[in-house]
Design an enzyme around this catalytic site. Structure first.
Site, mmCIF file in Angstrom:
data_model
loop_
_atom_site.group_PDB
_atom_site.id
_atom_site.type_symbol
_atom_site.label_atom_id
_atom_site.label_comp_id
_atom_site.label_asym_id
_atom_site.label_seq_id
_atom_site.Cartn_x
_atom_site.Cartn_y
_atom_site.Cartn_z
ATOM 1 N N HIS A 127 26.912 46.770 78.584
ATOM 2 C CA HIS A 127 25.909 47.110 78.000
ATOM 3 C C HIS A 127 25.475 45.512 77.385
ATOM 4 O O HIS A 127 26.508 45.071 77.089
ATOM 5 C CB HIS A 127 25.754 47.768 76.937
ATOM 6 C CG HIS A 127 24.587 48.065 76.241
ATOM 7 N ND1 HIS A 127 23.768 47.337 75.906
ATOM 8 C CD2 HIS A 127 23.756 48.838 75.973
ATOM 9 C CE1 HIS A 127 22.977 47.893 74.638
ATOM 10 N NE2 HIS A 127 22.075 48.740 75.555
ATOM 11 N N ASP A 204 33.572 48.652 73.416
ATOM 12 C CA ASP A 204 32.283 49.272 72.686
ATOM 13 C C ASP A 204 32.222 50.876 73.317
ATOM 14 O O ASP A 204 32.681 50.882 74.024
ATOM 15 C CB ASP A 204 31.500 48.593 73.671
ATOM 16 C CG ASP A 204 29.773 49.214 73.186
ATOM 17 O OD1 ASP A 204 30.010 49.864 73.275
ATOM 18 O OD2 ASP A 204 29.110 48.527 74.284
ATOM 19 N N GLN A 207 29.546 54.934 73.264
ATOM 20 C CA GLN A 207 29.500 56.353 74.350
ATOM 21 C C GLN A 207 30.555 56.998 74.436
ATOM 22 O O GLN A 207 30.129 58.269 74.959
ATOM 23 C CB GLN A 207 29.047 55.815 75.703
ATOM 24 C CG GLN A 207 27.368 54.894 76.596
ATOM 25 C CD GLN A 207 26.722 56.273 76.707
ATOM 26 O OE1 GLN A 207 26.795 57.950 76.190
ATOM 27 N NE2 GLN A 207 25.108 54.638 75.568
ATOM 28 N N LYS A 230 23.878 58.484 68.662
ATOM 29 C CA LYS A 230 24.496 58.560 70.110
ATOM 30 C C LYS A 230 25.578 59.817 69.751
ATOM 31 O O LYS A 230 25.872 60.608 70.657
ATOM 32 C CB LYS A 230 24.800 57.629 70.718
ATOM 33 C CG LYS A 230 24.214 56.494 70.901
ATOM 34 C CD LYS A 230 24.744 56.148 71.946
ATOM 35 C CE LYS A 230 23.650 55.077 72.339
ATOM 36 N NZ LYS A 230 22.460 55.031 73.648
ATOM 37 N N CYS A 370 19.673 48.479 79.696
ATOM 38 C CA CYS A 370 20.376 47.284 79.212
ATOM 39 C C CYS A 370 21.712 47.435 79.808
ATOM 40 O O CYS A 370 22.275 46.774 79.155
ATOM 41 C CB CYS A 370 20.319 48.339 77.673
ATOM 42 S SG CYS A 370 18.804 48.110 76.635
#
Length: 412
Positions: A127, A204, A207, A230, A370
């Protein structure tokens, strides 16, 4: 406990909405933001109605209640991700700020400082939030930015690992689950190689945390970032977990109230972690809401959520394979992947696909998500992305496939 998706859906008021003059909402954009269960909405409303006050400051009852509720959110997040200590959990406004916190402070004087001759390694599937901060760090310090590529089937290309991770590597930063490809990356294996070279590992997990069990210590991460919105929580709050010794070493990112120990006109000293990184009034109600979201997820069971995600994603991939002219961008099996499926329809722009689907009540996302380098890697301007979550049903996947048939009819 049996995973009853229809019963779970009753916790989400927005899923009962009708759109476009009475069409049922088919929400397939959870990788963008998840919907919120009533339990989270009620927790936030109850906080504002009965406990609203600033934290860590006043001595009255409302302030004490608000402070306790805010810190309880930290406790719950720490438990969810297996953090060895609650003090290693830093609240930010989102995952982007969490990643920027690490990248920016590594430009300043500390044992983790990045400088000329150092190398920063990322991946092509990141991202933008895990690309741009490292580009800025390289520009400011004279370090070199390098990256892993992507294989044709949407996996991380580890064939170059010996060339990329070397004694010059200071940081390796990569996504746990790709927001575009859905790929689940082998974090522990990459972290082992990075640590052998003396590098720090930043992950990261935006997700990943919503849909699979995450144990930051077992992964071998040094820093791990994710966001509340999220994972059934509110917008406006993100999380940075870091190993205590590294957080202690890094200088503050933002200056202001509550992150200090003492201030004079000539110098300041700083509070211990986590407060050293939490300047000013923090997202208090958001922490309450995030804590309620953690309760909701753990009540369902992260293993059960992950199993549902695999099942519904596998079903979606199977159905999408039967759509003429459709190409899946990323892994086309449910093995080692999350619930975001990006695809293209030959001869039809993704924005047109999304617009026709929306007219049928089906919410997806179109664009580069993104993650423009992913689109560049596959030679396409954009994709359409359907993303599934704990409340997604097979009927909704079927609606998507029927909708894609309508798209093909509209555009011939």
């Amino acid at each position: 406990m049996t995973y009853d998706v229809e019963l779970i859906r009753k916790d989400f008021p927005i899923l009962e909405r009708r759109v476009h003059d009475g069409l049922p909402l088919v929400y397939l954009d959870s990788a963008n933001t998840s919907q919120k269960p009533r339990q989270v909405l009620d927790a936030i409303a109850e906080h504002y109605e009965r406990h609203n006050a600033n934290i860590h400051r006043a001595q009255h009852v409302l302030a004490e209640e608000a402070t306790a509720a805010y810190e309880l959110g930290r406790d719950k997040v720490a438990g969810l991700i297996g953090a060895p200590s609650r003090d290693e959990v830093i609240f930010t406004k989102n995952a982007s700020e969490a990643l920027n916190l690490v990248a920016n402070t590594m430009a300043w004087r500390s044992a983790l400082q990045v400088g000329p001759g150092d190398e920063i390694v990322i991946t092509e599937m990141e991202h933008h939030s895990n690309i741009v901060p490292w580009q800025l760090l390289a520009e400011r310090t004279g370090a070199t930015l390098r990256w892993f590529g992507i294989t044709d089937d949407g996996r991380l290309d580890l064939s170059t690992v010996d060339d990329l991770i070397t004694p010059r590597t200071k940081v390796v930063s990569l996504v746990h689950v790709s927001n575009t490809l859905g790929t689940l990356n082998p974090i522990a294996a990459v972290a082992e190689r990075a640590h052998a070279a003396g590098a720090v590992v930043v992950v990261d997990g935006s997700q990943a945390v919503p849909q699979i069990p995450v144990d930051v210590a077992a992964l071998g991460a040094d820093f791990y970032a994710f966001t509340g919105h999220k994972m059934c929580g509110p917008t406006g709050i993100g999380v940075l977990w870091g190993r205590r010794e590294l957080l202690d070493e890094l200088p503050p990112f933002l200056g202001g109230g509550e992150m200090i120990e003492t201030v004079t006109m000539t110098r300041s000293t700083y509070a211990p972690i986590p407060y050293k990184f939490e300047a000013g009034t923090m997202p208090i109600a958001q922490s309450v809401g995030l804590g309620a979201a953690v309760d909701y997820l753990t009540g369902l069971g992260m293993d059960a959520i992950a199993a549902h995600e695999r099942e519904i994603t596998g079903y979606a991939l199977e159905r999408l394979h039967d759509v003429p002219g459709l190409t899946i961008i990323g892994p086309d099996t449910p093995v080692d992947r999350g619930g975001a499926v990006s695809f293209s329809l030959v001869g039809i722009h993704p924005h047109d696909v999304a617009q026709v689907l929306d007219s049928l009540g089906i919410a997806v996302r179109a664009g580069h998500h993104c993650a423009k380098p992913v689109c560049d890697r596959f030679g396409i301007p954009a994709t359409t992305r359907a993303s599934f979550y704990l409340y997604t049903t097979r009927d909704e996947v079927d609606a998507l496939v029927r909708g894609l048939d309508e798209v093909r009819k509209v555009f011939g």
